[in-house]
Design a protein around this motif. Structure first.
Motif, PDB file in Angstrom:
ATOM      1  N   HIS A   1      16.784  -4.914  38.119  1.00 49.98           N
ATOM      2  CA  HIS A   1      17.485  -4.278  39.240  1.00 49.98           C
ATOM      3  C   HIS A   1      17.565  -2.765  39.051  1.00 49.98           C
ATOM      4  O   HIS A   1      17.393  -2.000  39.986  1.00 49.98           O
ATOM      5  CB  HIS A   1      18.897  -4.856  39.373  1.00 49.98           C
ATOM      6  CG  HIS A   1      18.892  -6.307  39.764  1.00 49.98           C
ATOM      7  ND1 HIS A   1      18.413  -6.734  40.982  1.00 49.98           N
ATOM      8  CD2 HIS A   1      19.281  -7.413  39.110  1.00 49.98           C
ATOM      9  CE1 HIS A   1      18.514  -8.051  41.045  1.00 49.98           C
ATOM     10  NE2 HIS A   1      19.036  -8.485  39.924  1.00 49.98           N
ATOM     11  N   LYS A   2      17.813  -2.372  37.812  1.00 51.20           N
ATOM     12  CA  LYS A   2      17.938  -0.929  37.548  1.00 51.20           C
ATOM     13  C   LYS A   2      16.594  -0.226  37.764  1.00 51.20           C
ATOM     14  O   LYS A   2      16.533   0.845  38.346  1.00 51.20           O
ATOM     15  CB  LYS A   2      18.433  -0.697  36.114  1.00 51.20           C
ATOM     16  CG  LYS A   2      19.890  -1.086  35.952  1.00 51.20           C
ATOM     17  CD  LYS A   2      20.390  -0.653  34.595  1.00 51.20           C
ATOM     18  CE  LYS A   2      21.847  -1.059  34.415  1.00 51.20           C
ATOM     19  NZ  LYS A   2      22.194  -1.190  32.999  1.00 51.20           N
TER      20      LYS A   2
ATOM     21  N   VAL B   1      16.420   3.625  30.929  1.00 49.83           N
ATOM     22  CA  VAL B   1      16.903   2.296  31.339  1.00 49.83           C
ATOM     23  C   VAL B   1      16.159   1.199  30.586  1.00 49.83           C
ATOM     24  O   VAL B   1      16.749   0.242  30.103  1.00 49.83           O
ATOM     25  CB  VAL B   1      16.740   2.135  32.872  1.00 49.83           C
ATOM     26  CG1 VAL B   1      16.674   0.684  33.271  1.00 49.83           C
ATOM     27  CG2 VAL B   1      17.892   2.807  33.582  1.00 49.83           C
TER      28      VAL B   1
ATOM     29  N   ARG C   1      16.988   1.182  26.756  1.00 50.77           N
ATOM     30  CA  ARG C   1      18.320   0.693  26.394  1.00 50.77           C
ATOM     31  C   ARG C   1      18.321  -0.820  26.158  1.00 50.77           C
ATOM     32  O   ARG C   1      19.279  -1.378  25.654  1.00 50.77           O
ATOM     33  CB  ARG C   1      19.318   1.069  27.490  1.00 50.77           C
ATOM     34  CG  ARG C   1      20.487   1.862  26.913  1.00 50.77           C
ATOM     35  CD  ARG C   1      21.400   2.370  27.997  1.00 50.77           C
ATOM     36  NE  ARG C   1      20.912   3.592  28.612  1.00 50.77           N
ATOM     37  CZ  ARG C   1      21.076   3.923  29.882  1.00 50.77           C
ATOM     38  NH1 ARG C   1      21.694   3.103  30.706  1.00 50.77           N
ATOM     39  NH2 ARG C   1      20.630   5.068  30.341  1.00 50.77           N
ATOM     40  N   ASP C   2      17.242  -1.483  26.563  1.00 54.72           N
ATOM     41  CA  ASP C   2      17.157  -2.928  26.335  1.00 54.72           C
ATOM     42  C   ASP C   2      16.106  -3.192  25.245  1.00 54.72           C
ATOM     43  O   ASP C   2      14.902  -3.165  25.511  1.00 54.72           O
ATOM     44  CB  ASP C   2      16.766  -3.634  27.645  1.00 54.72           C
ATOM     45  CG  ASP C   2      16.921  -5.135  27.522  1.00 54.72           C
ATOM     46  OD1 ASP C   2      16.453  -5.679  26.499  1.00 54.72           O
ATOM     47  OD2 ASP C   2      17.501  -5.744  28.424  1.00 54.72           O
TER      48      ASP C   2
ATOM     49  N   ASP D   1      14.595   5.639  44.173  1.00 58.43           N
ATOM     50  CA  ASP D   1      15.500   6.775  44.355  1.00 58.43           C
ATOM     51  C   ASP D   1      14.744   8.087  44.125  1.00 58.43           C
ATOM     52  O   ASP D   1      14.333   8.385  43.001  1.00 58.43           O
ATOM     53  CB  ASP D   1      16.650   6.623  43.332  1.00 58.43           C
ATOM     54  CG  ASP D   1      17.616   7.790  43.381  1.00 58.43           C
ATOM     55  OD1 ASP D   1      17.407   8.709  44.195  1.00 58.43           O
ATOM     56  OD2 ASP D   1      18.575   7.773  42.596  1.00 58.43           O
TER      57      ASP D   1
ATOM     58  N   ASP E   1      15.112   9.089  33.464  1.00 61.59           N
ATOM     59  CA  ASP E   1      16.121   8.048  33.790  1.00 61.59           C
ATOM     60  C   ASP E   1      15.495   6.664  33.634  1.00 61.59           C
ATOM     61  O   ASP E   1      16.096   5.745  33.086  1.00 61.59           O
ATOM     62  CB  ASP E   1      16.613   8.183  35.246  1.00 61.59           C
ATOM     63  CG  ASP E   1      17.343   9.493  35.489  1.00 61.59           C
ATOM     64  OD1 ASP E   1      17.897  10.020  34.512  1.00 61.59           O
ATOM     65  OD2 ASP E   1      17.354   9.976  36.640  1.00 61.59           O
TER      66      ASP E   1
ATOM     67  N   SER F   1      15.931   0.036  41.498  1.00 62.70           N
ATOM     68  CA  SER F   1      16.710   1.014  42.250  1.00 62.70           C
ATOM     69  C   SER F   1      16.328   2.441  41.853  1.00 62.70           C
ATOM     70  O   SER F   1      16.275   3.324  42.698  1.00 62.70           O
ATOM     71  CB  SER F   1      18.219   0.746  42.177  1.00 62.70           C
ATOM     72  OG  SER F   1      18.691   1.113  40.930  1.00 62.70           O
ATOM     73  N   LEU F   2      15.965   2.655  40.590  1.00 59.67           N
ATOM     74  CA  LEU F   2      15.516   4.000  40.194  1.00 59.67           C
ATOM     75  C   LEU F   2      14.154   4.333  40.811  1.00 59.67           C
ATOM     76  O   LEU F   2      13.918   5.456  41.243  1.00 59.67           O
ATOM     77  CB  LEU F   2      15.427   4.109  38.673  1.00 59.67           C
ATOM     78  CG  LEU F   2      16.752   4.224  37.927  1.00 59.67           C
ATOM     79  CD1 LEU F   2      16.524   4.163  36.428  1.00 59.67           C
ATOM     80  CD2 LEU F   2      17.459   5.534  38.278  1.00 59.67           C
TER      81      LEU F   2
ATOM     82  N   VAL G   1      19.124  -7.668  34.020  1.00 62.28           N
ATOM     83  CA  VAL G   1      19.730  -6.538  34.741  1.00 62.28           C
ATOM     84  C   VAL G   1      18.756  -5.363  34.841  1.00 62.28           C
ATOM     85  O   VAL G   1      18.739  -4.640  35.841  1.00 62.28           O
ATOM     86  CB  VAL G   1      21.016  -6.079  34.004  1.00 62.28           C
ATOM     87  CG1 VAL G   1      21.695  -4.942  34.743  1.00 62.28           C
ATOM     88  CG2 VAL G   1      21.973  -7.250  33.848  1.00 62.28           C
ATOM     89  N   VAL G   2      17.943  -5.195  33.807  1.00 68.54           N
ATOM     90  CA  VAL G   2      17.029  -4.044  33.796  1.00 68.54           C
ATOM     91  C   VAL G   2      16.086  -4.049  35.012  1.00 68.54           C
ATOM     92  O   VAL G   2      15.704  -2.998  35.514  1.00 68.54           O
ATOM     93  CB  VAL G   2      16.252  -3.981  32.445  1.00 68.54           C
ATOM     94  CG1 VAL G   2      15.205  -5.039  32.351  1.00 68.54           C
ATOM     95  CG2 VAL G   2      15.637  -2.629  32.223  1.00 68.54           C
TER      96      VAL G   2
END
Ligand SMILES: [Fe+2]
Length: 282
Positions: free
Chosen positions: A22-23, A41, A44-45, A30, A37, A26-27, A19-20
């Motif tokens: 994709h995060k 992300v 957190r993993d 952005d 941020d 997208s960050l 999942v990381v």
């Protein structure tokens, strides 16, 4: 089970994308997102962070101090480098296997994808293209369809190659003709299943520019050129080497001066060396 159903079943058996990834993508895309941020992300993993820090602290990187946080890694190496390390470390599972049908030994496809990703990123940067992490990722994953298709190609490689030599088809067209599926379309199906963005799916589906409209998408054309540069250098790797159409107009648009192609081939070789040294050391 028919052939197509067999291929689609295998899509679900691939290692999933963390999942990381994709995060991070997208960050990175952005403009409102902050460096903090992005660092959060990744942090957190714990498994991904541990893997990243292990590489950052390896003898190969030669950093003068011990790095013990993602934040510190970013300040030492820069955000772009850290993002690329996270992407490449976590996308290698499926690609780092032998692809028998394509004549690729274990590690061949992965090493080549990494070098293509580095060239694609340099080329995209030269043209001020946005979304460098996305282009880098698309380059890493462009041949993901081969991971499944190689078994089917292995059974039909002679028929495919005959169409290439006798009918002047590209390898991807011949795959489609013989198998009813090719590695670009299958790559798109995999990317969709993994819930990548529509543009990521588009870049993977069109990385050989078979669809004429895709030649006008600068990111997809960049991917194609980086891949072609790799094939021009790696002439001994894979059964499909140079069995793709050369779109001279795309080359001319990007490289008005032929010397630029030569320079990029040299850059590709230096990236290859870097990757080899890195893999031996880590
Ligand atoms: Fe390809």
């Amino acid at each position: 089970m028919d052939r197509l159903a067999g291929m689609l079943k295998k899509v679900n058996q691939l290692d999933p994308v963390p999942v990381v990834i994709h995060k991070v993508l997208s960050l990175a895309d952005d403009p409102e997102a902050s460096l903090k941020d992005l660092v959060e992300v990744v942090e957190r993993d714990p498994a991904i962070t541990a893997n990243l820090l292990k590489t950052v602290n390896s003898a190969y990187m030669g950093l003068p101090v011990k790095v013990d946080s993602v934040h510190q890694a970013v300040s030492m190496l820069g955000l772009q480098k850290v993002v690329e390390m996270v992407l490449s470390q976590n996308l290698s599972g499926n690609l780092n296997r032998p692809q028998k049908g394509y004549g690729l030994a274990k590690g061949d496809l992965w090493r080549q994808s990494l070098a293509v990703a580095m060239v694609a990123r340099s080329l995209a940067r030269q043209q001020d293209l946005m979304g460098l992490p996305a282009i880098y990722t698309a380059a890493l994953l462009k041949d993901i369809g081969k991971v499944i298709l190689h078994e089917f190609v292995a059974d039909q490689v002679e028929a495919i190659q005959e169409l290439v030599t006798e009918k002047g088809m590209s390898f991807v067209e011949a795959e489609n003709d013989v198998l009813g599926m090719d590695h670009t379309t299958l790559g798109g199906i995999i990317a969709k299943q993994w819930q990548f963005s529509p543009h990521m799916i588009y870049m993977i589906e069109n990385h050989h520019l078979t669809n004429q409209a895709s030649r006008n998408d600068p990111a997809t054309a960049t991917l194609y050129l980086a891949d072609m540069i790799a094939m021009m250098v790696d002439t001994g790797i894979g059964v499909d080497r140079l069995a793709y159409h050369v779109y001279q107009d795309v080359f001319n648009d990007f490289f008005p001066d032929k010397q630029q192609v030569k320079a990029l081939m040299i850059t590709y070789k230096s990236f290859q060396r870097e990757i080899r040294e890195f893999m031996e050391a880590v």
